[in-house]
Design a protein around this motif. Structure first.
Motif, PDB file in Angstrom:
ATOM      1  N   LEU A  48      28.552  42.724  41.824  1.00 14.03           N
ATOM      2  CA  LEU A  48      29.059  44.095  41.721  1.00 14.03           C
ATOM      3  C   LEU A  48      29.618  44.383  40.331  1.00 14.03           C
ATOM      4  O   LEU A  48      29.581  45.527  39.864  1.00 14.03           O
ATOM      5  CB  LEU A  48      30.140  44.326  42.782  1.00 14.03           C
ATOM      6  CG  LEU A  48      30.506  45.780  43.104  1.00 14.03           C
ATOM      7  CD1 LEU A  48      29.267  46.542  43.586  1.00 14.03           C
ATOM      8  CD2 LEU A  48      31.593  45.831  44.163  1.00 14.03           C
ATOM      9  N   LYS A  49      30.101  43.372  39.649  1.00 11.52           N
ATOM     10  CA  LYS A  49      30.654  43.560  38.310  1.00 11.52           C
ATOM     11  C   LYS A  49      29.586  43.956  37.295  1.00 11.52           C
ATOM     12  O   LYS A  49      29.914  44.441  36.215  1.00 11.52           O
ATOM     13  CB  LYS A  49      31.349  42.275  37.847  1.00 11.52           C
ATOM     14  CG  LYS A  49      32.727  42.086  38.467  1.00 11.52           C
ATOM     15  CD  LYS A  49      33.434  40.866  37.895  1.00 11.52           C
ATOM     16  CE  LYS A  49      34.842  40.742  38.465  1.00 11.52           C
ATOM     17  NZ  LYS A  49      35.558  39.570  37.909  1.00 11.52           N
ATOM     18  N   GLU A  50      28.327  43.758  37.638  1.00 11.09           N
ATOM     19  CA  GLU A  50      27.249  44.146  36.726  1.00 11.09           C
ATOM     20  C   GLU A  50      27.172  45.668  36.562  1.00 11.09           C
ATOM     21  O   GLU A  50      26.661  46.155  35.549  1.00 11.09           O
ATOM     22  CB  GLU A  50      25.908  43.603  37.231  1.00 11.09           C
ATOM     23  CG  GLU A  50      25.827  42.083  37.194  1.00 11.09           C
ATOM     24  CD  GLU A  50      24.485  41.561  37.669  1.00 11.09           C
ATOM     25  OE1 GLU A  50      23.523  42.377  37.741  1.00 11.09           O
ATOM     26  OE2 GLU A  50      24.375  40.355  37.966  1.00 11.09           O
ATOM     27  N   CYS A  51      27.673  46.398  37.551  1.00  9.95           N
ATOM     28  CA  CYS A  51      27.711  47.856  37.421  1.00  9.95           C
ATOM     29  C   CYS A  51      29.142  48.393  37.435  1.00  9.95           C
ATOM     30  O   CYS A  51      29.372  49.558  37.140  1.00  9.95           O
ATOM     31  CB  CYS A  51      26.891  48.534  38.520  1.00  9.95           C
ATOM     32  SG  CYS A  51      27.485  48.224  40.195  1.00  9.95           S
ATOM     33  N   ASP A  52      30.089  47.519  37.785  1.00 16.06           N
ATOM     34  CA  ASP A  52      31.504  47.901  37.787  1.00 16.06           C
ATOM     35  C   ASP A  52      32.329  46.721  37.287  1.00 16.06           C
ATOM     36  O   ASP A  52      32.689  45.839  38.055  1.00 16.06           O
ATOM     37  CB  ASP A  52      31.937  48.290  39.203  1.00 16.06           C
ATOM     38  CG  ASP A  52      33.410  48.687  39.267  1.00 16.06           C
ATOM     39  OD1 ASP A  52      34.041  48.828  38.202  1.00 16.06           O
ATOM     40  OD2 ASP A  52      33.928  48.854  40.390  1.00 16.06           O
ATOM     41  N   PRO A  53      32.634  46.689  35.984  1.00 14.86           N
ATOM     42  CA  PRO A  53      33.360  45.553  35.400  1.00 14.86           C
ATOM     43  C   PRO A  53      34.714  45.291  36.054  1.00 14.86           C
ATOM     44  O   PRO A  53      35.234  44.177  35.969  1.00 14.86           O
ATOM     45  CB  PRO A  53      33.539  45.966  33.928  1.00 14.86           C
ATOM     46  CG  PRO A  53      32.453  46.970  33.682  1.00 14.86           C
ATOM     47  CD  PRO A  53      32.283  47.703  34.969  1.00 14.86           C
ATOM     48  N   ASN A  54      35.292  46.302  36.671  1.00 13.01           N
ATOM     49  CA  ASN A  54      36.607  46.147  37.294  1.00 13.01           C
ATOM     50  C   ASN A  54      36.520  45.753  38.765  1.00 13.01           C
ATOM     51  O   ASN A  54      37.539  45.771  39.476  1.00 13.01           O
ATOM     52  CB  ASN A  54      37.404  47.449  37.178  1.00 13.01           C
ATOM     53  CG  ASN A  54      37.674  47.823  35.734  1.00 13.01           C
ATOM     54  OD1 ASN A  54      37.982  46.964  34.908  1.00 13.01           O
ATOM     55  ND2 ASN A  54      37.556  49.097  35.418  1.00 13.01           N
ATOM     56  N   ALA A  55      35.348  45.423  39.220  1.00 17.73           N
ATOM     57  CA  ALA A  55      35.165  45.084  40.639  1.00 17.73           C
ATOM     58  C   ALA A  55      35.999  43.862  41.019  1.00 17.73           C
ATOM     59  O   ALA A  55      36.148  42.920  40.239  1.00 17.73           O
ATOM     60  CB  ALA A  55      33.692  44.822  40.930  1.00 17.73           C
ATOM     61  N   ASP A  56      36.548  43.905  42.229  1.00 23.66           N
ATOM     62  CA  ASP A  56      37.277  42.775  42.785  1.00 23.66           C
ATOM     63  C   ASP A  56      36.951  42.703  44.273  1.00 23.66           C
ATOM     64  O   ASP A  56      36.082  43.428  44.753  1.00 23.66           O
ATOM     65  CB  ASP A  56      38.791  42.909  42.544  1.00 23.66           C
ATOM     66  CG  ASP A  56      39.335  44.236  43.066  1.00 23.66           C
ATOM     67  OD1 ASP A  56      38.642  44.896  43.866  1.00 23.66           O
ATOM     68  OD2 ASP A  56      40.448  44.625  42.664  1.00 23.66           O
ATOM     69  N   ARG A  57      37.622  41.848  44.986  1.00 27.53           N
ATOM     70  CA  ARG A  57      37.313  41.690  46.411  1.00 27.53           C
ATOM     71  C   ARG A  57      37.575  42.967  47.204  1.00 27.53           C
ATOM     72  O   ARG A  57      36.846  43.284  48.142  1.00 27.53           O
ATOM     73  CB  ARG A  57      38.129  40.541  47.000  1.00 27.53           C
ATOM     74  CG  ARG A  57      37.642  39.168  46.540  1.00 27.53           C
ATOM     75  CD  ARG A  57      38.274  38.080  47.375  1.00 27.53           C
ATOM     76  NE  ARG A  57      37.695  36.775  47.036  1.00 27.53           N
ATOM     77  CZ  ARG A  57      37.976  35.662  47.693  1.00 27.53           C
ATOM     78  NH1 ARG A  57      38.807  35.700  48.710  1.00 27.53           N
ATOM     79  NH2 ARG A  57      37.431  34.518  47.336  1.00 27.53           N
ATOM     80  N   GLU A  58      38.605  43.675  46.827  1.00 28.39           N
ATOM     81  CA  GLU A  58      38.925  44.909  47.552  1.00 28.39           C
ATOM     82  C   GLU A  58      37.832  45.957  47.364  1.00 28.39           C
ATOM     83  O   GLU A  58      37.391  46.598  48.326  1.00 28.39           O
ATOM     84  CB  GLU A  58      40.276  45.449  47.078  1.00 28.39           C
ATOM     85  CG  GLU A  58      40.744  46.669  47.860  1.00 28.39           C
ATOM     86  CD  GLU A  58      42.114  47.151  47.424  1.00 28.39           C
ATOM     87  OE1 GLU A  58      42.540  48.219  47.888  1.00 28.39           O
ATOM     88  OE2 GLU A  58      42.756  46.463  46.620  1.00 28.39           O
ATOM     89  N   SER A  59      37.398  46.146  46.119  1.00 30.03           N
ATOM     90  CA  SER A  59      36.337  47.125  45.868  1.00 30.03           C
ATOM     91  C   SER A  59      35.017  46.657  46.472  1.00 30.03           C
ATOM     92  O   SER A  59      34.189  47.473  46.899  1.00 30.03           O
ATOM     93  CB  SER A  59      36.180  47.362  44.365  1.00 30.03           C
ATOM     94  OG  SER A  59      35.833  46.177  43.680  1.00 30.03           O
ATOM     95  N   CYS A  60      34.817  45.344  46.522  1.00 32.65           N
ATOM     96  CA  CYS A  60      33.607  44.797  47.152  1.00 32.65           C
ATOM     97  C   CYS A  60      33.607  45.118  48.646  1.00 32.65           C
ATOM     98  O   CYS A  60      32.581  45.507  49.213  1.00 32.65           O
ATOM     99  CB  CYS A  60      33.562  43.287  46.928  1.00 32.65           C
ATOM    100  SG  CYS A  60      32.088  42.485  47.591  1.00 32.65           S
ATOM    101  N   LEU A  61      34.754  44.969  49.272  1.00 31.02           N
ATOM    102  CA  LEU A  61      34.879  45.302  50.687  1.00 31.02           C
ATOM    103  C   LEU A  61      34.597  46.777  50.927  1.00 31.02           C
ATOM    104  O   LEU A  61      33.881  47.144  51.867  1.00 31.02           O
ATOM    105  CB  LEU A  61      36.289  44.957  51.179  1.00 31.02           C
ATOM    106  CG  LEU A  61      36.657  45.441  52.581  1.00 31.02           C
ATOM    107  CD1 LEU A  61      35.771  44.785  53.624  1.00 31.02           C
ATOM    108  CD2 LEU A  61      38.124  45.171  52.879  1.00 31.02           C
TER     109      LEU A  61
END
Length: 216
Positions: A48-61
């Motif tokens: 997910l960080k490939e399109c959203d550098p700030n991605a974390d587990r919460e944003s992944c969920l």
């Protein structure tokens, strides 16, 4: 990143999600394997960080829940059109470009409360547990000074009697003496306390600086 690349990353993200049945398939052998789930979650976050550098587990969920909610909505429409007896030409056709990619989830849906809802809640609990759990944190050894301060504070909260006040006053006077005089004073005080505990003190028990003249 442009929308085409974002779509490509999202497509890969869904494929990666499908490759980890421990996150979505209740009958998976690793469904209750926390270690396997943690590895899978970390891989999804990396993608997910490939399109959203700030991605974390919460944003992944949130992303997974969003994808599954959209799929479920479209899937129910398709199922409803089948049940209505519509002809082949009238069967509802989903508008989601990733609908076909998420069809591996269709067996996880069931009437009433869907299995996918159960899985999302389980996935969310796992993430919450991982975030709240200390990471290799060792228990901090108690600070002696802090413990002493707490003890003193607790002692000060207790009501004082005359003995406490007198002892505090003596302590102040004792600190004014030089070290050798303090030793003499402590020795005398200890002897007096001992005699007092034995019940042998009387009015003339203490003699201070009395010259002792030896007799022939």
């Amino acid at each position: 990143m442009d929308s085409a690349n974002s779509r490509e990353v999202l497509s890969d993200f869904i494929d990666l999600y499908q490759s980890f049945p421990c996150l979505w398939k209740i009958k998976s052998a690793d469904y209750y394997n926390k270690h396997a789930k943690q590895i899978a979650q970390d891989k999804l976050v990396e993608k997910l960080k490939e399109c959203d550098p700030n991605a974390d587990r919460e944003s992944c969920l949130r992303k997974i829940n969003s994808l599954r909610a959209s799929f479920r909505k479209e899937f129910k429409k398709v199922q409803a059109s089948y049940k209505s007896g519509a002809s082949t030409d009238d069967i509802y056709k989903p508008n989601l470009w990733y609908y076909e990619k998420l069809l591996f989830l269709k067996d996880q849906e069931m009437p009433g409360r869907s299995r996918s809802s159960l899985e999302e809640e389980s996935f969310e609990r796992e993430m919450a547990d991982d975030e709240s759990r200390p990471k290799n944190r060792k228990r901090k050894a108690p600070d002696p000074t802090e413990e002493l301060v707490k003890l003193a504070y607790k002692r000060l909260q207790q009501p004082q009697d005359d003995s406490d006040i007198l002892a505090a006053a003596w302590a102040v006077e004792l600190r004014k003496m030089d070290p050798q005089q303090q030793l003499f004073a402590k020795k005398a005080i200890n002897e007096i306390l001992f005699e007092g505990q034995m019940g042998t003190l009387h009015r003339n028990s203490v003699e201070i600086n009395v010259s002792r003249v030896s007799t022939p």
